[in-house]
Design an enzyme around this catalytic site. Structure first.
Site, PDB file in Angstrom:
ATOM      1  N   TYR A   1      -3.859   2.785 -14.885  1.00 47.93           N
ATOM      2  CA  TYR A   1      -3.211   2.998 -13.590  1.00 47.93           C
ATOM      3  C   TYR A   1      -3.583   4.366 -13.017  1.00 47.93           C
ATOM      4  O   TYR A   1      -3.929   4.493 -11.837  1.00 47.93           O
ATOM      5  CB  TYR A   1      -1.698   2.879 -13.751  1.00 47.93           C
ATOM      6  CG  TYR A   1      -0.929   2.893 -12.458  1.00 47.93           C
ATOM      7  CD1 TYR A   1      -0.751   1.721 -11.720  1.00 47.93           C
ATOM      8  CD2 TYR A   1      -0.366   4.060 -11.969  1.00 47.93           C
ATOM      9  CE1 TYR A   1      -0.047   1.725 -10.530  1.00 47.93           C
ATOM     10  CE2 TYR A   1       0.346   4.085 -10.785  1.00 47.93           C
ATOM     11  CZ  TYR A   1       0.506   2.907 -10.068  1.00 47.93           C
ATOM     12  OH  TYR A   1       1.203   2.927  -8.888  1.00 47.93           O
TER      13      TYR A   1
ATOM     14  N   SER B   1      -0.674   6.924  -5.159  1.00 45.95           N
ATOM     15  CA  SER B   1       0.481   7.197  -6.009  1.00 45.95           C
ATOM     16  C   SER B   1       0.460   8.668  -6.371  1.00 45.95           C
ATOM     17  O   SER B   1      -0.584   9.328  -6.301  1.00 45.95           O
ATOM     18  CB  SER B   1       0.407   6.340  -7.281  1.00 45.95           C
ATOM     19  OG  SER B   1       1.340   6.786  -8.258  1.00 45.95           O
TER      20      SER B   1
END
Length: 301
Positions: A136, A123
């Site tokens: 995350y 990501s």
């Protein structure tokens, strides 16, 4: 990603949670559209024993595992002091530890065949931080570290390991966020897209699952055999940069939890295998269904 690999000739194994009828439809769709073998594993990516059983079953059924795509993930947003420890543990287990377990279990077969491709879907949050996403962001940074180490260890054995670092990718999960943000803040969906989700995205558009699929096919091919140059970082499109506190606060206010382990092909893991002859023309995928050092590229789309 699974459909793109199947389109390149891969047999695929999908993994993810969802309604049985949706999973069946996904499997049938890939098989009918591309004429490849398609299988499904219900393995729980938070449980090492379940992951081990999945990999063992794949090797038993297909005889080999050539391409591993680690894309399982969940999300939760909250201020650090309020972040539930159970959520932290779950996110680290699914978003990071699952990739370690699939990789360690897939490598013996790849090493024996002296050919393999490991593709980790990281990501933009593996490169930058955002408020309220401690677990995350930590997990995605960890994925990039795991990618680098894996690439270094297998660089001389015909195996590559790369990470793709997307910004926002348009999926049903993102669509749900758009609707939720619009309702929560009383603003048009177009404003949510431009001023909240894509506020830090220079090109002001979502990446598409097709773009990620095409890049994954390249990374799984023989053409990407040397895609592990020292200190390299290739960006296909400008990456999402650090979120502003205001934008992060707006997202945190909704506390929308995303679960990437849906039966949707593009959000699941893909595991595939191929015969020796098929592998060279179109590497068959064997994988799981969300960097710049030797052996790893960071692609931002």
């Amino acid at each position: 990603i699974a459909r793109a690999l199947a389109g390149a000739g891969s047999d695929v194994v999908l993994n993810g949670f969802g309604k049985p009828e949706e999973i069946e439809a996904a499997l049938d769709g890939v098989a009918k559209d591309y004429g490849v073998r398609v299988d499904y594993s219900p393995a729980d990516m938070s449980k090492p024993d379940s992951i081990a059983e999945m990999i063992e079953t794949i090797l038993r059924k297909f005889g080999r595992l050539d391409v591993l795509v680690n894309n399982a993930g969940i999300q939760h947003v909250a201020p650090l002091q309020d972040f539930p420890p159970a959520k932290w543990d779950a996110i680290l287990a699914i978003n990071l530890s699952s990739a370690f377990h699939t990789t360690r279990l897939a490598l013996p077969s790849m090493i024996a065949n002296r050919w393999g491709r490991i593709i980790n879907i990281a990501s933009a949050h593996g490169l930058v931080g955002s408020a309220y996403k401690s677990a995350y962001v930590a997990a995605k940074h960890g994925i990039l570290g795991l990618t680098k180490v894996t690439a270094l260890e297998v660089a001389e054995q015909g195996i590559t390991c790369n990470a793709i670092c997307p910004g926002y990718v348009y999926t049903p999960l993102v669509e749900a966020q758009i609707e939720g943000q619009a309702k929560s803040h009383g603003i048009p969906r177009e404003q949510v897209i431009r001023d909240v989700l894509l506020a830090q995205q220079p090109n002001k558009r979502f990446a598409t699952v097709e773009e990620l699929g095409a890049l994954s096919v390249f990374l799984a091919s023989d053409a990407a055999a040397s895609t592990h140059s020292p200190s390299s970082a290739s960006r296909l499109l400008p990456m999402q940069t650090r979120s502003t506190p205001a934008a992060s606060a707006r997202r945190a206010a909704s506390s929308v939890e995303q679960n990437a382990r849906s039966p949707c092909i593009w959000r699941s893991s893909v595991i595939s295998s191929a015969s020796g002859s098929a592998r060279r023309s179109a590497p068959i995928a064997a994988a799981e269904i969300e960097t710049g050092q030797v052996g790893s590229h960071c692609f931002t789309v």
